[in-house]
Design an enzyme around this catalytic site. Structure first.
Site, PDB file in Angstrom:
ATOM      1  N   GLY A  28       1.482  -3.903  -4.999  1.00 14.34           N
ATOM      2  CA  GLY A  28       1.189  -4.050  -3.663  1.00 14.34           C
ATOM      3  C   GLY A  28       2.214  -5.352  -3.208  1.00 14.34           C
ATOM      4  CG  ASP A  54      -7.209  -3.816  -1.701  1.00 12.12           C
ATOM      5  OD1 ASP A  54      -6.152  -3.909  -1.194  1.00 12.12           O
ATOM      6  OD2 ASP A  54      -7.214  -2.743  -2.663  1.00 12.12           O
ATOM      7  CE  LYS A  83      -6.067  -4.110  -9.147  1.00 12.77           C
ATOM      8  NZ  LYS A  83      -4.961  -4.627  -8.211  1.00 12.77           N
ATOM      9  N   GLY A  84      -6.800  -0.959  -5.308  1.00 15.45           N
ATOM     10  CA  GLY A  84      -6.534   0.504  -4.938  1.00 15.45           C
ATOM     11  C   GLY A  84      -6.157   0.800  -3.589  1.00 15.45           C
ATOM     12  N   GLY A  85      -6.022  -0.431  -2.734  1.00 17.68           N
ATOM     13  CA  GLY A  85      -5.690  -0.282  -1.429  1.00 17.68           C
ATOM     14  C   GLY A  85      -4.065   0.551  -1.468  1.00 17.68           C
ATOM     15  N   GLY A  86      -3.331   0.282  -2.376  1.00 19.41           N
ATOM     16  CA  GLY A  86      -2.188   0.746  -2.645  1.00 19.41           C
ATOM     17  C   GLY A  86      -2.139   2.143  -3.381  1.00 19.41           C
ATOM     18  CD  GLU A 127      -3.232  -1.552  -8.898  1.00 13.18           C
ATOM     19  OE1 GLU A 127      -2.553  -1.962  -8.096  1.00 13.18           O
ATOM     20  OE2 GLU A 127      -4.631  -1.399  -8.618  1.00 13.18           O
ATOM     21  CE  LYS A 173      -5.720  -8.912   0.618  1.00 19.39           C
ATOM     22  NZ  LYS A 173      -4.708  -8.883  -0.553  1.00 19.39           N
TER      23      LYS A 173
HETATM   24  C1  5RP Z   1      -2.696  -1.524  -5.136  1.00 23.40           C
HETATM   25  C2  5RP Z   1      -3.873  -2.777  -5.312  1.00 23.40           C
HETATM   26  C3  5RP Z   1      -3.363  -3.787  -4.669  1.00 23.40           C
HETATM   27  O1  5RP Z   1      -3.119  -5.202  -5.764  1.00 23.40           O
HETATM   28  C4  5RP Z   1      -4.048  -4.419  -3.474  1.00 23.40           C
HETATM   29  O2  5RP Z   1      -4.039  -3.219  -2.842  1.00 23.40           O
HETATM   30  C5  5RP Z   1      -3.567  -5.581  -2.876  1.00 23.40           C
HETATM   31  O3  5RP Z   1      -2.674  -5.262  -2.181  1.00 23.40           O
HETATM   32  P1  5RP Z   1      -1.691  -6.530  -1.458  1.00 23.40           P
HETATM   33  O4  5RP Z   1      -1.141  -7.524  -2.081  1.00 23.40           O
HETATM   34  O5  5RP Z   1      -0.679  -5.768  -0.656  1.00 23.40           O
HETATM   35  O6  5RP Z   1      -2.763  -7.091  -0.487  1.00 23.40           O
HETATM   36  O7  5RP Z   1      -4.987  -2.593  -5.861  1.00 23.40           O
HETATM   37  O8  5RP Z   1      -3.210  -0.529  -5.665  1.00 23.40           O
END
Ligand code: 5RP
Length: 222
Positions: free
Chosen positions: A33, A88, A98-101, A107, A125
């Site tokens: 991320g 997230d 988590k998992g937005g990416g 992970e 967050k």
């Molecule tokens: C990716 C994740 C990231 O850690 C989560 O989405 C946070 O991302 P960012 O640092 O861009 O806000 O879980 O799968």
């Protein structure tokens, strides 16, 4: 401070944490991320101190290798003293979504091997109760409709992440509207649905330390 400046500040704090807590010659776990990317950049000047890194995604592997960081296969690694990753959402108990990416499964695997999970996040967050951010669920493609029906029975509204395939060749359902009053129980319940690879609740194995970027500086919790 901008959100990126807050992320950079916690990324530097995490690189300092790693330098103080991971012995020279050890292997560092690296998340995915935008915040994790800042961490990779902050860690790069110290790369000769470590044997290498384990990456939680292909994107992270590429960024680490771009800095000349050796990236190891997790199967060749017995011990990861520190894993650093973003989130997230995170609550006061250091449970996370988590998992937005889309990298949640790898992970979670790297986190399971790590001695200490350091979450790095900007202040936005930290939440009282998780669930405003839709919960990502990684699903085997042929089970997608079945899993979506089961998630609906749990009170959620699953939405297929359009045009996205995970590093593992699977799909993501982003689930809105779940009441996350028992993060550990819900994590286990969703993982029992046949066809689910894993879900983005990190409560069975939460973070150990949170480095939170605020206008007043980096706050450490845990
Ligand atoms: C990716 C994740 C990231 O850690 C989560 O989405 C946070 O991302 P960012 O640092 O861009 O806000 O879980 O799968």
């Amino acid at each position: 401070m901008t959100q990126d400046e807050l992320k950079q500040a916690v990324a530097q704090a995490a690189a300092d944490y790693v330098a103080a807590n991971a012995p020279a010659g050890s292997i560092i776990g690296v998340g995915t991320g935008s915040t994790a990317n800042f961490f990779i950049d902050a860690l790069a000047p110290l790369k000769d101190r470590y044997r290498g890194a384990v990456a939680s995604s292909e994107a992270t592997r590429r960024r680490l290798e771009g800095h000349g960081f050796p990236v190891l296969d997790l199967n060749d690694v017995e011990h990861i003293p520190v894993y650093v990753d973003g989130a997230d959402e995170i609550d006061a108990g250091l449970n996370m979504i988590k998992g937005g990416g889309g990298a949640l499964t790898r992970e979670k695997i790297v986190a399971a091997v790590a001695g200490t999970f350091v979450c790095i996040a900007d202040g936005s967050k930290l939440v009282d109760t998780m669930g405003k951010f839709p919960l990502p669920v990684e699903v085997i493609p042929m089970a997608c409709a079945h899993v979506a029906r089961e998630l609906t029975k749990l009170g959620g509204t699953p939405v297929l992440r359009a045009g996205f395939v995970t590093d593992n060749g699977n799909l993501i359902l982003d689930v809105k509207g779940l009441a996350i009053t028992d993060p550990k129980g819900l994590e286990a319940r969703i993982n029992q649905i046949v066809g689910v690879v894993t879900n983005g609740l990190f409560a069975v194995r939460p973070a150990d330390v949170l480095l939170l970027g605020t206008a007043e500086g980096v706050r450490r919790i845990g």
